[in-house]
Design a protein around this motif. Structure first.
Motif, PDB file in Angstrom:
ATOM      1  N   THR A 254      55.297  23.520  40.389  1.00  0.00           N
ATOM      2  CA  THR A 254      54.050  23.672  41.126  1.00  0.00           C
ATOM      3  C   THR A 254      52.883  23.667  40.151  1.00  0.00           C
ATOM      4  O   THR A 254      52.796  24.541  39.285  1.00  0.00           O
ATOM      5  CB  THR A 254      54.045  24.991  41.925  1.00  0.00           C
ATOM      6  N   PRO A 255      51.968  22.692  40.248  1.00  0.00           N
ATOM      7  CA  PRO A 255      50.870  22.595  39.278  1.00  0.00           C
ATOM      8  C   PRO A 255      50.017  23.856  39.236  1.00  0.00           C
ATOM      9  O   PRO A 255      49.857  24.564  40.241  1.00  0.00           O
ATOM     10  CB  PRO A 255      50.057  21.396  39.793  1.00  0.00           C
ATOM     11  N   LEU A 256      49.454  24.139  38.079  1.00  0.00           N
ATOM     12  CA  LEU A 256      48.646  25.338  37.894  1.00  0.00           C
ATOM     13  C   LEU A 256      47.489  25.412  38.884  1.00  0.00           C
ATOM     14  O   LEU A 256      47.180  26.484  39.415  1.00  0.00           O
ATOM     15  CB  LEU A 256      48.104  25.375  36.460  1.00  0.00           C
ATOM     16  N   PHE A 257      46.844  24.276  39.140  1.00  0.00           N
ATOM     17  CA  PHE A 257      45.650  24.288  39.986  1.00  0.00           C
ATOM     18  C   PHE A 257      45.964  24.623  41.443  1.00  0.00           C
ATOM     19  O   PHE A 257      45.059  24.942  42.208  1.00  0.00           O
ATOM     20  CB  PHE A 257      44.927  22.942  39.888  1.00  0.00           C
ATOM     21  N   GLU A 258      47.252  24.551  41.822  1.00  0.00           N
ATOM     22  CA  GLU A 258      47.615  24.952  43.179  1.00  0.00           C
ATOM     23  C   GLU A 258      47.260  26.415  43.418  1.00  0.00           C
ATOM     24  O   GLU A 258      46.915  26.812  44.535  1.00  0.00           O
ATOM     25  CB  GLU A 258      49.104  24.732  43.418  1.00  0.00           C
ATOM     26  N   ALA A 259      47.344  27.229  42.379  1.00  0.00           N
ATOM     27  CA  ALA A 259      47.041  28.653  42.520  1.00  0.00           C
ATOM     28  C   ALA A 259      45.560  28.902  42.774  1.00  0.00           C
ATOM     29  O   ALA A 259      45.182  29.973  43.254  1.00  0.00           O
ATOM     30  CB  ALA A 259      47.474  29.410  41.270  1.00  0.00           C
ATOM     31  N   LEU A 260      44.720  27.918  42.459  1.00  0.00           N
ATOM     32  CA  LEU A 260      43.275  28.099  42.585  1.00  0.00           C
ATOM     33  C   LEU A 260      42.732  27.622  43.922  1.00  0.00           C
ATOM     34  O   LEU A 260      41.543  27.769  44.188  1.00  0.00           O
ATOM     35  CB  LEU A 260      42.561  27.344  41.454  1.00  0.00           C
ATOM     36  N   GLN A 261      43.583  27.041  44.777  1.00  0.00           N
ATOM     37  CA  GLN A 261      43.060  26.424  45.991  1.00  0.00           C
ATOM     38  C   GLN A 261      43.884  26.712  47.237  1.00  0.00           C
ATOM     39  O   GLN A 261      43.750  26.044  48.250  1.00  0.00           O
ATOM     40  CB  GLN A 261      42.968  24.909  45.798  1.00  0.00           C
ATOM     41  N   ARG A 262      44.731  27.708  47.181  1.00  0.00           N
ATOM     42  CA  ARG A 262      45.554  28.035  48.341  1.00  0.00           C
ATOM     43  C   ARG A 262      44.909  29.071  49.254  1.00  0.00           C
ATOM     44  O   ARG A 262      45.487  29.457  50.257  1.00  0.00           O
ATOM     45  CB  ARG A 262      46.926  28.546  47.883  1.00  0.00           C
ATOM     46  N   GLY A 263      43.747  29.564  48.871  1.00  0.00           N
ATOM     47  CA  GLY A 263      43.101  30.585  49.675  1.00  0.00           C
ATOM     48  C   GLY A 263      43.794  31.929  49.590  1.00  0.00           C
ATOM     49  O   GLY A 263      43.656  32.767  50.476  1.00  0.00           O
ATOM     50  N   VAL A 264      44.561  32.130  48.513  1.00  0.00           N
ATOM     51  CA  VAL A 264      45.296  33.375  48.313  1.00  0.00           C
ATOM     52  C   VAL A 264      44.742  34.077  47.075  1.00  0.00           C
ATOM     53  O   VAL A 264      44.544  33.447  46.037  1.00  0.00           O
ATOM     54  CB  VAL A 264      46.807  33.107  48.120  1.00  0.00           C
ATOM     55  N   ALA A 265      44.503  35.365  47.198  1.00  0.00           N
ATOM     56  CA  ALA A 265      44.003  36.134  46.056  1.00  0.00           C
ATOM     57  C   ALA A 265      45.193  36.647  45.242  1.00  0.00           C
ATOM     58  O   ALA A 265      45.586  37.812  45.331  1.00  0.00           O
ATOM     59  CB  ALA A 265      43.138  37.286  46.538  1.00  0.00           C
TER      60      ALA A 265
END
Length: 413
Positions: A140-151
């Motif tokens: 799972t690419p790193l940037f996925e963590a920045l755009q999932r709407g999850v804190a």
């Protein structure tokens, strides 16, 4: 030409996640004889133009200035890189600057995917599924963590040496180096360059963990956890888990340890109805990885057998001799079978087969309840299979077919 602010060299999963994050991007995708330009439009890549030649033949002034993200698989020693180096953005650096929680970075030559997945799973059980991101080189690419709407409160990320190249100005909460052995020598000018790239993670971390039998570069603090480079996977995981329980004031549920699942083709276990244990470690394509598998293999009451073979990658198989304690016999197959036998025949009983398929027609019928058969080839798969995944899938397929036949035969007696 109108140039958007983001230019990705390569069009893999990382490039797609970067394009989604910024909302617009271009990508240059290189093949053997051409480069294709793609635009990110309405959530997908749209092909625009094709240019003859490779990146060395591109007129870079047509695309710059832009923020350039280089795919980890592209070698920065190539001639064209000097044209874009001044405007390069590092995916890992931007991720660390943008992510709001704590970051645990994990690297090493062998076992880092399995370790990352296992540690991430434990921390999800301790903190909550929705609070922990697990990804990076793992898939799972790193940037996925920045755009999932999850804190997310915590990120557990696997980092390859390619991702760690040229990093500066970032800080992780914890950096873990599991082990080092020669690898990727087609990418680095020397093994020392490869090792220094791996150590670079720890130079950019507030707390660090590394094997106690390694001498760290000057300036690094002592490891926060004591372990040996070839110590069994489960033992290292428990020590790191205990350290994080104390450091992060959390509690890993006791039952979580029994729910750890191995990744496909990485010490992946299947037990037959007869009680025979088959372990698929097809991902082990070098000597060090197989040594790691031998140290991490399950403790059993029966006999243990090892399968080695495939296409030679230039390894010294005699290095395995010291790790074969408790191995009843080594079954050898493939292109480099003679080389392996020559290196190990004085240390352990060996038997040779022309192919893994032939081996699996013969060996399963000899196994009894509580016996273990470990496929950890220490070689590439390309003499007989498309890739290591294909090899591992076929190994399990042949094992299940053989076991079904043996059970059916026993029932007719």
């Amino acid at each position: 030409m109108s140039t958007p602010p983001i230019l990705c060299l390569g069009r893999g999963r990382s490039a797609t996640s970067i394009a989604r994050f910024f909302g617009q991007a271009q990508a240059l995708e290189e093949t053997e004889d051409s480069v294709t330009l793609w635009n990110w439009t309405a959530g997908e890549w749209i092909q625009k133009e094709r240019f003859a030649g490779g990146f060395e033949q591109i007129s870079w002034e047509d695309f710059l200035p832009a923020k350039v993200f280089l795919s980890p698989g592209i070698d920065p020693r190539r001639e064209f890189f000097s044209s874009v180096q001044a405007v390069e953005e590092r995916e890992l650096e931007l991720f660390c600057n943008q992510f709001g929680g704590q970051i645990i970075g994990i690297t090493g030559t062998n076992g880092k995917s399995s370790f990352t997945a296992a540690l991430g799973g434990l921390l999800k059980e301790a903190c909550g599924e929705e609070k922990v991101f697990v990804g990076g080189n793992l898939g799972t690419p790193l940037f996925e963590a920045l755009q999932r709407g999850v804190a997310y409160e915590l990120a557990v990320v696997e980092l390859s040496s390619f991702q760690l190249e040229r990093i500066e100005g970032l800080s992780m909460n914890l950096g873990i180096l599991l082990n080092l052995s020669p690898d990727h020598l087609d990418r680095y000018d020397s093994i020392e360059d490869y090792y220094q790239t791996k150590w670079g993670l720890l130079k950019n971390a507030q707390s660090i963990i590394y094997p106690k039998d390694y001498r760290p570069p000057s300036g690094l603090a002592a490891s926060a956890v004591d372990f040996w480079a070839l110590e069994p996977f489960q033992d290292v995981l428990k020590r790191v888990g205990g350290f994080l329980e104390s450091r992060l004031s959390l509690k890993i549920p006791a039952g979580a340890w029994s729910r750890i699942q191995s990744l496909p083709h990485r010490l992946e276990r299947w037990q037959s109805e007869r009680g025979v244990i088959f372990v698929n470690d097809s991902k082990s394509t070098n000597i060090a990885s197989t040594r790691y598998a031998l140290a991490s293999r399950p403790k059993i009451r029966g006999r243990s057998y090892l399968i080695l073979g495939g296409r030679d990658k230039g390894g010294d198989f005699s290095e395995l001799a010291a790790d074969l304690s408790g191995i009843e016999q080594v079954f050898v197959y493939g292109e480099c079978r003679e080389k392996i036998c020559k290196a190990l025949s004085a240390s352990v009983k060996t038997e040779v087969f022309s192919s893994l398929g032939d081996l699996m027609k013969s060996v399963p019928s000899r196994l009894q309840e509580d016996d273990l058969l470990l496929l950890s080839p220490a070689c590439s798969s390309f003499d007989e299979f498309k890739n290591y995944e294909d090899r591992g899938d076929r190994f399990f397929q042949w094992a299940k077919e053989a076991e079904s036949s043996l059970i059916a035969r026993a029932k007719t007696r």
